[in-house]
Design an enzyme around this catalytic site. Structure first.
Site, PDB file in Angstrom:
ATOM      1  N   GLN A 262      63.125  37.801  18.592  1.00  0.00           N
ATOM      2  CA  GLN A 262      61.709  38.205  18.400  1.00  0.00           C
ATOM      3  C   GLN A 262      60.888  37.638  17.034  1.00  0.00           C
ATOM      4  O   GLN A 262      59.719  37.182  17.099  1.00  0.00           O
ATOM      5  CB  GLN A 262      61.701  39.665  18.099  1.00  0.00           C
ATOM      6  CG  GLN A 262      61.855  40.479  19.464  1.00  0.00           C
ATOM      7  CD  GLN A 262      61.408  41.831  19.468  1.00  0.00           C
ATOM      8  OE1 GLN A 262      61.546  42.465  18.362  1.00  0.00           O
ATOM      9  NE2 GLN A 262      61.101  42.495  20.438  1.00  0.00           N
TER      10      GLN A 262
ATOM     11  N   HIS B  49      59.842  38.688   8.479  1.00  0.00           N
ATOM     12  CA  HIS B  49      58.979  38.159   9.608  1.00  0.00           C
ATOM     13  C   HIS B  49      58.381  37.023   9.624  1.00  0.00           C
ATOM     14  O   HIS B  49      57.642  36.451  10.404  1.00  0.00           O
ATOM     15  CB  HIS B  49      57.901  39.536  10.295  1.00  0.00           C
ATOM     16  CG  HIS B  49      58.337  40.555  10.711  1.00  0.00           C
ATOM     17  ND1 HIS B  49      59.123  41.435   9.978  1.00  0.00           N
ATOM     18  CD2 HIS B  49      58.291  40.910  11.878  1.00  0.00           C
ATOM     19  CE1 HIS B  49      59.593  42.510  10.763  1.00  0.00           C
ATOM     20  NE2 HIS B  49      59.198  42.247  12.179  1.00  0.00           N
TER      21      HIS B  49
ATOM     22  N   PRO C  11      71.647  37.481  12.915  1.00  0.00           N
ATOM     23  CA  PRO C  11      72.963  38.083  13.516  1.00  0.00           C
ATOM     24  C   PRO C  11      73.667  37.347  14.556  1.00  0.00           C
ATOM     25  O   PRO C  11      74.599  37.526  14.765  1.00  0.00           O
ATOM     26  CB  PRO C  11      72.366  39.441  14.078  1.00  0.00           C
ATOM     27  CG  PRO C  11      71.186  39.685  13.425  1.00  0.00           C
ATOM     28  CD  PRO C  11      70.752  38.482  13.025  1.00  0.00           C
TER      29      PRO C  11
ATOM     30  N   GLU D 136      71.198  40.966  18.807  1.00  0.00           N
ATOM     31  CA  GLU D 136      70.865  39.467  18.998  1.00  0.00           C
ATOM     32  C   GLU D 136      72.058  38.704  19.341  1.00  0.00           C
ATOM     33  O   GLU D 136      72.189  37.576  19.995  1.00  0.00           O
ATOM     34  CB  GLU D 136      70.178  38.733  17.625  1.00  0.00           C
ATOM     35  CG  GLU D 136      68.725  39.383  17.518  1.00  0.00           C
ATOM     36  CD  GLU D 136      68.647  40.737  17.101  1.00  0.00           C
ATOM     37  OE1 GLU D 136      69.662  41.558  16.696  1.00  0.00           O
ATOM     38  OE2 GLU D 136      67.540  41.477  16.985  1.00  0.00           O
TER      39      GLU D 136
HETATM   40  C1  LIG Z   1      67.822  42.390  13.585  1.00  0.00           C
HETATM   41  C2  LIG Z   1      66.516  42.946  14.401  1.00  0.00           C
HETATM   42  N1  LIG Z   1      66.250  42.704  15.460  1.00  0.00           N
HETATM   43  C3  LIG Z   1      65.156  42.938  16.005  1.00  0.00           C
HETATM   44  C4  LIG Z   1      64.259  43.618  15.291  1.00  0.00           C
HETATM   45  C5  LIG Z   1      62.841  43.808  15.861  1.00  0.00           C
HETATM   46  N2  LIG Z   1      62.603  45.294  16.254  1.00  0.00           N
HETATM   47  C6  LIG Z   1      62.041  46.150  15.094  1.00  0.00           C
HETATM   48  S1  LIG Z   1      61.921  47.734  15.486  1.00  0.00           S
HETATM   49  C7  LIG Z   1      62.879  47.348  16.937  1.00  0.00           C
HETATM   50  C8  LIG Z   1      63.357  48.543  17.879  1.00  0.00           C
HETATM   51  C9  LIG Z   1      64.461  49.573  17.160  1.00  0.00           C
HETATM   52  O1  LIG Z   1      64.556  50.606  18.003  1.00  0.00           O
HETATM   53  P1  LIG Z   1      65.175  52.032  17.383  1.00  0.00           P
HETATM   54  O2  LIG Z   1      66.418  51.581  16.667  1.00  0.00           O
HETATM   55  O3  LIG Z   1      65.183  52.868  18.539  1.00  0.00           O
HETATM   56  O4  LIG Z   1      64.222  52.504  16.280  1.00  0.00           O
HETATM   57  P2  LIG Z   1      62.645  53.096  16.510  1.00  0.00           P
HETATM   58  O5  LIG Z   1      61.884  51.774  16.165  1.00  0.00           O
HETATM   59  O6  LIG Z   1      62.642  53.532  17.820  1.00  0.00           O
HETATM   60  O7  LIG Z   1      62.749  54.202  15.544  1.00  0.00           O
HETATM   61  C10 LIG Z   1      62.990  45.946  17.232  1.00  0.00           C
HETATM   62  C11 LIG Z   1      63.872  45.344  18.160  1.00  0.00           C
HETATM   63  C12 LIG Z   1      64.438  43.820  13.824  1.00  0.00           C
HETATM   64  N3  LIG Z   1      63.622  44.270  13.251  1.00  0.00           N
HETATM   65  N4  LIG Z   1      65.621  43.539  13.401  1.00  0.00           N
END
Ligand SMILES: Cc1ncc(C[n+]2csc(CCOP(=O)(O)OP(=O)(O)O)c2C)c(N)n1
Ligand SMILES: Cc1ncc(C[n+]2csc(CCOP(=O)(O)OP(=O)(O)O)c2C)c(N)n1
Ligand SMILES: [Mg+2]
Ligand SMILES: [Mg+2]
Lengths: 345, 325, 325, 345
Positions: B82, B129, B89, B60
């Site tokens: 989102q 959220h 951040p 972010e």
């Molecule tokens: C700081 C933050 N930004 C955005 C999100 C929304 N979000 C939740 S899971 C995700 C993707 C994470 O991907 P990854 O690290 O590859 O883990 P995976 O879900 O594939 O296990 C996002 C963008 C969040 N939870 N926290």
């Protein structure tokens, strides 16, 4: 890439564990998959808020968690239920969180697993601090942290790796590179060839591991754990794996990936290859697995019942865990809420 | 005129901005291929191309910091965070750079950009959220802070925000995304930033709300109307600048006010509203202004979020308390 | 008893905490070899060792996130952020984790830690070095927010903060570090968090201040006393929890109040103070509570910072305005 | 490490520029040093608020900035006055900021240099966005950003490098590794052997350069600029150098480093080696340099006078640069301030 057992169940090197442990961990994977499917299905019925399935990542989680001592710290994410359970976190608590009950974040005493991180990135630093504390406390506990390929883009990944390098903390970083961060494909996440190679920028060893290979995960993690426990510092392990399901139950993966790609990875199912290996060693039969699956299924059913039976927190209780001693503001607000509910009634 | 909900109105505004201003970019996590976690950018990448509607890595601070550079260079980035809880951040970029460059350079460099953040609770979401920390952004100099509560306003305010020469934090009440539909003019129009909307006029008490709480305020006003109480409802729409004139005018008339938000109580934006009222209209006040807010607790998970959120009941009780005062 | 200034009192408190509690760590940028940018940790590394007083890389999120892990594991980290304006990169760690873990785990895990931040202007510092954004932290659930204004309180409150079972944001008024000296008890003592201090009692008007502004409030009170106006001065000392009782008691008595802070006006902590006063003491108010604050501008650089900062004159004018009301 | 001219003034490879340009850049270094000393000395007299000297880093700044086109974007820090001046930022403006006047941040139209970043780390991302915008605008402008060894620990460094890698922006990252971040020595900042090698983790080339070698800095930056301009993406250049002075005028470096260390680096003075080289080429004499130094000195004196002569902003003006159009709140606050000043008078 470290691989010990191929998708066809062939050994490329000596397995890092005996048949008994292999069987035990295979059954753990079977149980975890039962949990994953149960959670997905009850979510569809509206009994969980949302759920983030880990199907396809069982070897990455269980192979790594099996290398820990029960008192080692674990700092997981929302997708790491299998690893958490391995480290003693009850199914009931995992379910409670998903049902929208804060008590899920409070595992029994002795379980050194933090509530799963929902924010992406920040939690890796916590594992640096936990491991550092162990050293200061004269303990040889280590800290393991799980995160995804997407999390490596956050600044906090960088700060955590850098601190782990500078302060040589006993932290094991497990990146489950499951190829996607929600819809973003791995190659759009970073232009480096592997995630493992990022470790070099911090003076930390990085290892690329077949994340669907239980043996490879167990071996790589065991080595990292020994390093950490001996005071030789941190390791980054990239577990190359794949999320077979959606990001969460609200996601529609067909928007961003092909069925063909999913099928390629289904052929590399982490359970299949251990099943093949055990069968070749005459240590597997269908009934044995089915019995274990049923046992796990029943246990998980009971956990669901237990979690659903737990009376929700009372209104006044939402104020009760903000501070060790409630502040006057919170006490006043608690009274306001109770009064308003009385008025209403 | 098309009937649309708030989510569709935002999509429409983004589509129009992309179509009419080549400087506009839409950027954020998952905004492209999958159309965003709430599907608000659905179809925009297909229409306007992956150069204009950009999927960004999970970072972010990086997204906002990069958008800042784009804006300084003359682009008009519209960033999607989102969920508001994931804006933290990026907070340093927002407070230290986005809101500051015009001042630091005495107008020489500017950062016209929009940071969209879905905010608020009520949908049983996971931790982090359901945040509603608009007070942080309202307290940050150099930012405008806008919160629509209707489809029409969402479209017109978003277009105004994109065209604004200064950075705008644009908060979208998640709970209202698909809650109501109304007629919204097609094509381009703006709703000027900085003017409150009189949702309903009345004489006995003023309810002040914004975003998700406007619906609850309206419902409370309906209930009070049945008891013969005449309620004025103000939808602030913009926290910075704040339409103090409309606010004060109303309280001078009614002598009683309830300020409603789902954010935490202490140092929430409601305190600012109360402070302005008492500064300008103290002698008109017949009773203390009541604040109906979320508590100073973490936003609870699904099973208990109803205890946290101000609902119609708590608004009614507060209104009655002012009427007794 | 030793005569010390506020800076020395803080050094003394840190020294005592390090000496008496093996769980205490002091960590931050330049805190070790060079004793910190304000020299407040001077000598501590030499006395207590580099394991206990730790120089950290330039990464505020990293420092706070690591300290959080240390705290969860049973240590008592005391983090120094060089200037409040550099706390923003750590804001996500503070709001999403530090203030939340007790709630997320229903008391199972806790983060007893202190985040020290020198804050405020008046020393002609560079950009970002004069921030006063205590409202952000006051609005963040799960944190206590403490701001001493005297050497005695600085020592006693810091020791209380370090011993507190919950995280404390500890704000230090830069301008007062070396401004005044007073007798401070040697050895260990605490000043309980959450109680305001009656700096002076009076009957005509209440001045409410904290941190750097307490000195200006006192000076204004002196000037008013010469005109025969009896002023009560409250030093809040703690914003969360807030000592509403003392505050309300005073305003009920005087009927008039001026709230003073150097933070930006809109959604500043002063609004919260006003809101509490009007909620609990509206019928005692003889005039609108005045806010004397910094403006909604970026904190100006040296040549013009005097225009930004509330000074004795602006406090006097506001007090007179309430007396006319 | 890329080195073309040794500290003794010996060439290890062909110089990347002719004698004329060498002379010009040498004189730029001479002028910059004049500025640095003047600023330090008037700060001691209380005429500047604080000052962050760059003595020792002239080649790193001037060698790199000389590789730019006048319309290229520059995103510097508080210590990069020499680079900023090379790119057209007037001494007067640099001084104004240091005197505590916001108008220092407003260079003349056409100077594409952002006001120097005081926060460590965040600004590198801005150079990613600026370069990206150029591509979208069909321009071949590039963006250069300067930062220190300490800044590489901030999460924003990571996010900037990663984005530059993923989006292949035309960004040139110049890390002036001057061995310290305030008091923290380089080896405590990160456990990687070099900073340049961090680039690999982002799929970006990283180059380690002798930062006290004007030729090496010019050559490495020129190559990075060409790469960027051609759309081939970003480069990280680590300029190995040393801050000979204190961190700022309020710092006491004897608390954290030895005089002996400083002396070692003084022997590698970036001006000396070009002086030796030019002398060997019979292109230098003392009087020529002295005349240039005096010229620069006088010019800087005039800049100081001009900056000091500028009437400070009026009270009402502090409200006037918050928004394009002043908000009602600010207008009201402006009135309050003016009224309070009237009351006072
Ligand atoms: C700081 C933050 N930004 C955005 C999100 C929304 N979000 C939740 S899971 C995700 C993707 C994470 O991907 P990854 O690290 O590859 O883990 P995976 O879900 O594939 O296990 C996002 C963008 C969040 N939870 N926290
Ligand atoms: C975000 C942030 N944290 C801390 C500071 C305080 N600070 C100013 S300069 C500095 C050290 C930076 O070191 P480096 O990046 O090596 O640059 P140098 O000063 O050596 O040129 C620090 C910690 C700051 N300005 N911004
Ligand atoms: Mg992933
Ligand atoms: Mg440095």
């Amino acid at each position: 890439m470290l691989q010990i057992l191929t998708p066809d169940g062939e050994l490329l090197a000596d397995p890092p564990m005996d048949i008994d442990l292999t069987k035990r961990l295979f059954l753990a994977m079977v149980a975890a998959r039962q949990y994953d499917r149960k959670a997905t299905s009850i979510q569809k019925q509206g009994r969980l808020a949302t759920y983030a399935p880990f199907e396809g990542q069982e070897a990455a989680q269980i192979g790594s968690a099996a290398a820990l001592r029960p008192d080692d710290w674990m700092v997981p994410t929302y997708r790491d239920a299998a690893a958490m359970w391995m480290q003693g976190y009850p199914w009931t608590h995992l379910l409670l969180t998903r049902m929208g009950d804060e008590r899920g974040g409070s595992p029994p005493e002795g379980v050194a697993v933090l509530p799963p991180s929902i924010t992406v990135g920040a939690h890796m630093l916590h594992a640096v601090g936990l491991a550092w504390a162990a050293r200061l406390q004269g303990s040889d506990r280590i800290a393991i942290t799980y995160f995804g390929d997407g999390a490596t883009s956050e600044g906090d990944f960088h700060e955590a790796m850098n601190f782990a390098g500078v302060f040589r903390t006993g932290t094991v970083f497990i990146c489950q590179n499951n190829q996607y961060a929600i819809s973003l494909a791995r190659h759009q996440q970073t232009a480096s060839e592997t995630i493992a190679e990022k470790a070099a920028g911090y003076g930390v060893p990085g290892v690329l591991v077949d994340g669907n290979d239980l043996f490879a995960m167990y071996q790589a993690t065991s080595e990292a754990v020994v390093r950490a426990r001996d005071g030789r510092g941190a390791t980054l392990i990239e577990a190359l794996t794949y999320r077979l399901g959606p990001h969460t139950t609200s996601d529609d993966p067909t928007r961003y990936r092909d069925a063909a790609e999913v099928e390629t990875w289904r052929a590399k199912d982490p359970l299949d290859r251990i099943r093949k290996y055990l069968a070749a060693e005459s240590a597997w039969d269908e009934e044995w697995e089915a019995r274990a699956a049923t046992g796990a299924h029943d246990e998980i059913d009971r956990a669901v019942e237990e979690a659903e039976a737990l009376t929700p927190l009372a209104p006044e209780e939402i104020f009760e865990s903000m501070f060790a001693e409630m502040t006057p503001e919170l006490a006043e607000q608690q009274q306001r809420l109770l009064a308003s509910r009385r008025d209403q009634a | 005129m098309t009937v649309m909900n708030l989510a569709q109105a935002i999509t429409d505004a983004l589509d129009i901005a992309l179509a009419t201003d080549p400087r506009v970019l839409v950027m954020g996590e998952d905004v492209g291929r999958t159309g965003g976690v709430f599907r608000l950018t659905n179809g925009l990448q297909a229409t306007h191309g992956a150069e204009r509607v950009v999927d960004m890595p999970v970072a972010e601070s990086g997204i906002v910091g990069t958008a800042f550079g784009l804006a300084v260079a003359g682009m008009r980035p519209v960033v999607e965070i989102q969920f508001m809880g994931f804006s933290y951040p990026a907070y340093d970029q927002i407070v230290s750079h986005v809101g500051r460059i015009r001042h630091r350079s005495r107008h020489r460099f500017t950062a016209p950009m929009v940071i969209r953040m879905p905010y608020g609770g009520g949908i049983g979401a996971a931790e982090h959220h359901s945040e509603s920390t608009e007070a942080l952004y309202a307290h940050t100099p150099g930012l405008k802070v806008v919160v629509p509560s209707t489809p029409y306003d969402a479209k017109g305010l978003l277009l105004a925000a994109i065209e604004d020469p200064d950075p705008v934090v644009f908060l979208e009440p998640i709970r209202l995304y698909r809650a109501v539909k109304e007629d919204v003019a097609g094509g381009h129009f703006v709703v000027p930033i900085g003017r409150a909307r009189l949702e309903r006029t009345g004489n006995d008490v003023t309810l002040v709300a914004y975003g998700s709480m406007v619906r609850d305020a309206r419902r409370a006003a309906d209930a009070l109307a049945e008891e013969g109480i005449s309620v004025e409802v103000i939808d602030l729409r913009s926290l910075v600048p704040l339409d103090t004139e409309t606010l004060i005018g109303s309280v001078r008339k009614t002598g009683r006010a309830v300020v409603i938000h789902e954010a935490h109580r202490t140092a929430g934006f409601g305190a600012e509203v109360v402070a302005r009222i008492q500064e300008e209209a103290l002698y008109s006040l017949l009773a203390p202004v009541q604040r109906v807010t979320g508590w100073d607790t973490i936003f609870p998970l699904k099973r208990t979020e109803e205890y946290y959120l101000p609902g119609v009941d708590r608004i009614l009780q507060a209104a009655r308390r002012t009427l007794e005062g």
